[in-house]
Design an enzyme around this catalytic site. Structure first.
Site, short mmCIF file in Angstrom:
data_model
loop_
_atom_site.label_atom_id
_atom_site.label_comp_id
_atom_site.label_asym_id
_atom_site.label_seq_id
_atom_site.Cartn_x
_atom_site.Cartn_y
_atom_site.Cartn_z
N GLN A 90 -3.10 17.80 -10.31
CA GLN A 90 -1.94 17.83 -9.43
C GLN A 90 -0.82 18.66 -10.05
O GLN A 90 -0.53 18.54 -11.24
CB GLN A 90 -1.43 16.42 -9.14
CG GLN A 90 -0.33 16.40 -8.08
CD GLN A 90 0.22 15.00 -7.84
OE1 GLN A 90 0.84 14.42 -8.71
NE2 GLN A 90 -0.02 14.48 -6.65
N CYS A 127 6.99 13.54 -4.49
CA CYS A 127 7.88 12.96 -5.51
C CYS A 127 9.32 12.89 -5.01
O CYS A 127 9.90 13.92 -4.64
CB CYS A 127 7.82 13.77 -6.80
SG CYS A 127 8.87 13.08 -8.10
N LYS A 151 -0.17 15.91 -1.15
CA LYS A 151 0.33 14.55 -0.97
C LYS A 151 1.75 14.65 -0.45
O LYS A 151 2.57 15.37 -1.03
CB LYS A 151 0.31 13.76 -2.27
CG LYS A 151 0.76 12.32 -2.08
CD LYS A 151 0.82 11.51 -3.36
CE LYS A 151 1.30 10.10 -3.04
NZ LYS A 151 1.52 9.29 -4.26
N HIS A 160 1.95 9.18 1.96
CA HIS A 160 2.70 8.00 1.50
C HIS A 160 3.64 7.61 2.64
O HIS A 160 4.51 8.40 3.02
CB HIS A 160 3.49 8.34 0.24
CG HIS A 160 4.17 7.15 -0.37
ND1 HIS A 160 4.63 7.15 -1.66
CD2 HIS A 160 4.46 5.91 0.12
CE1 HIS A 160 5.19 5.97 -1.94
NE2 HIS A 160 5.09 5.22 -0.86
N ASN A 169 -1.28 5.80 1.38
CA ASN A 169 -0.61 5.30 0.18
C ASN A 169 0.59 4.46 0.60
O ASN A 169 1.35 4.87 1.48
CB ASN A 169 -0.17 6.48 -0.69
CG ASN A 169 0.46 6.06 -2.02
OD1 ASN A 169 1.31 6.75 -2.54
ND2 ASN A 169 0.05 4.94 -2.56
N GLY A 170 0.73 3.28 -0.01
CA GLY A 170 1.86 2.40 0.30
C GLY A 170 1.42 1.02 0.74
O GLY A 170 0.51 0.89 1.56
N ALA A 209 -0.44 3.07 -6.43
CA ALA A 209 0.29 3.48 -7.63
C ALA A 209 0.68 2.25 -8.44
O ALA A 209 -0.02 1.85 -9.36
CB ALA A 209 1.52 4.30 -7.25
N GLU A 210 1.79 1.60 -8.07
CA GLU A 210 2.28 0.46 -8.85
C GLU A 210 1.30 -0.71 -8.83
O GLU A 210 1.13 -1.39 -9.83
CB GLU A 210 3.65 0.02 -8.33
CG GLU A 210 4.76 0.99 -8.69
CD GLU A 210 6.13 0.34 -8.66
OE1 GLU A 210 6.28 -0.72 -8.03
OE2 GLU A 210 7.05 0.90 -9.27
#
Length: 407
Positions: A3, A32, A71, A99, A132-133, A156-157
């Protein structure tokens, strides 16, 4: 998958060409939302620059031998998000990860990701779409796929707090921590990376053992980190041994703190309650608003600024006393005071190199060095010329001698 973040088509493709032989695809990060991405002009802060993004992806699609993927974050409007996704697909994006949050939804303001946006994108494009999310456990993965129809799911988290998330289990934290540290010892990396991962894994336990949290933050060697990890394990095992029958997890956690589990980030109001603030207007105001009112009083300073205050008691955090910096014409970072192009050093270096120019303010002397190089090459030719002439005279003389002998 490699990436990259970028804002220049040529630079992006040059970097991707170096990586393409070592990966299956090149991903352009357009998601980001952090301040560093805003300063550098990349990530989610390019989502309004559709012409630039088209040029980046078209060039990458033309030059690379591996697929180009993206992304993104969503716009508040579903319709605009769909058009955004379709534009990227048309430009040559071959897989899209969405996301379901806007670029403003981050940190304590993250909120819930919109699967409705993701579902709309999935229906509107023909390339594979990943979501994502809101992914905290395996059931979330299954529900996301069922509701949105996506081809895959990213986390992610959730995955950082429980690396076994996609296996559908919640292991003991020290099992994951020890496995991770074994990998680090085999494949070394910067200590800050290791510390950051352990802060995620041990998050709930470090709320209980604050002293060990401080030690983990201060330790300077990998061996020291391993020691802190071992001590955390021993504390938890001791706690388990002394556990009473029927005892339940505290702080509203689904599992005891030594078990890998999600961390639900509190919103601004929850943070105020945790800090003992009242529900008044000032109590529910965000961290940024409070920071803007700081006048050096430690009562309102963040922990980091309090530490700076201890090191330098005369330091002031009054925003009105902060110097005002002129911005770079290119990216918005502070520009060099003596820069001839009115740019920050990074942008100035690119322009000076491209134009073979000098910027004494940043100590960049591309033109001067180029002229010196030409001068040196010229002097070398002058030095070599007499030698060539001399060799030429000898040849002529030799020819005359030979001619005379022949006669």
């Amino acid at each position: 998958l490699s990436q990259f973040c970028a804002n220049d088509p040529e630079v992006f493709v040059q970097a991707a060409l170096l990586a393409q032989d070592y990966c299956d695809a090149i991903d352009l990060n357009l998601g980001c939302p952090q301040m560093i991405a805003k300063r550098g002009h990349y990530g989610a802060f390019l989502q309004e620059e559709w012409d630039l993004l088209q040029r980046m992806i078209l060039l990458a699609n033309e030059k690379l031998s591996v697929p180009i993927t993206c992304k993104i974050r969503v716009f508040p409007e579903i319709a605009k998000t769909v058009k955004y996704a379709q534009m990227l697909e048309k430009a040559g994006c071959q897989l899209l990860t969405v996301h379901g949050r806007t670029k403003e939804q981050k940190g304590p303001l993250a909120g819930v990701a919109s699967w409705e946006h993701i579902q709309a994108v999935r229906k509107a494009v023909s390339i594979p779409v990943f979501a994502n999310g809101n992914i905290q456990c395996l059931k979330d993965v299954e529900e996301c796929i069922r509701k949105t129809g996506v081809h895959g799911v990213m986390s992610a988290e959730g995955n950082l707090h429980n690396p076994a998330l996609f296996e559908g289990r919640n292991p003991l934290v020290w099992e994951m921590a020890e496995e991770y540290l074994e990998i680090v010892q085999k494949y070394p990396c910067p200590l800050s990376y290791v510390r950051a991962h352990l802060f995620k894994l041990w998050h709930h336990t470090l709320q209980v053992y604050q002293q060990l949290r401080e030690e983990l933050a201060k330790v300077k060697t990998l061996e020291g980190i391993v020691d802190v990890n071992r001590e955390l394990k021993l504390r938890c095992q001791e706690e388990i041994a002394n556990q009473k029958e029927g005892e339940k997890p505290k702080e509203g956690l689904p599992f005891f703190h030594w078990i890998c589990q999600p961390y639900i980030r509190p919103g601004p109001k929850e943070r105020c309650k945790e800090n003992g603030a009242s529900g008044t207007e000032k109590g529910v105001r965000g961290k940024r608003a409070l920071e803007e009112e700081e006048d050096g009083n430690s009562e309102f300073l963040s922990k980091n600024k309090q530490k700076k205050k201890l090191r330098n008691p005369n330091k002031s955090f009054d925003p009105s006393l902060k110097p005002k910096y002129a911005k770079c014409d290119q990216c918005g970072n502070p520009k060099g005071n003596k820069c001839v192009f009115n740019m920050c050093r990074g942008c100035c270096k690119k322009r000076a190199f491209k134009e073979t120019a000098d910027c004494p303010g940043h100590g960049l002397l591309f033109k001067t060095k180029y002229e010196k190089s030409l001068s040196w090459q010229s002097s070398q030719r002058i030095i070599q010329s007499p030698e060539l002439s001399r060799r030429g005279d000898v040849d002529v003389g030799d020819t005359a001698v030979l001619k005379e002998a022949a006669d």
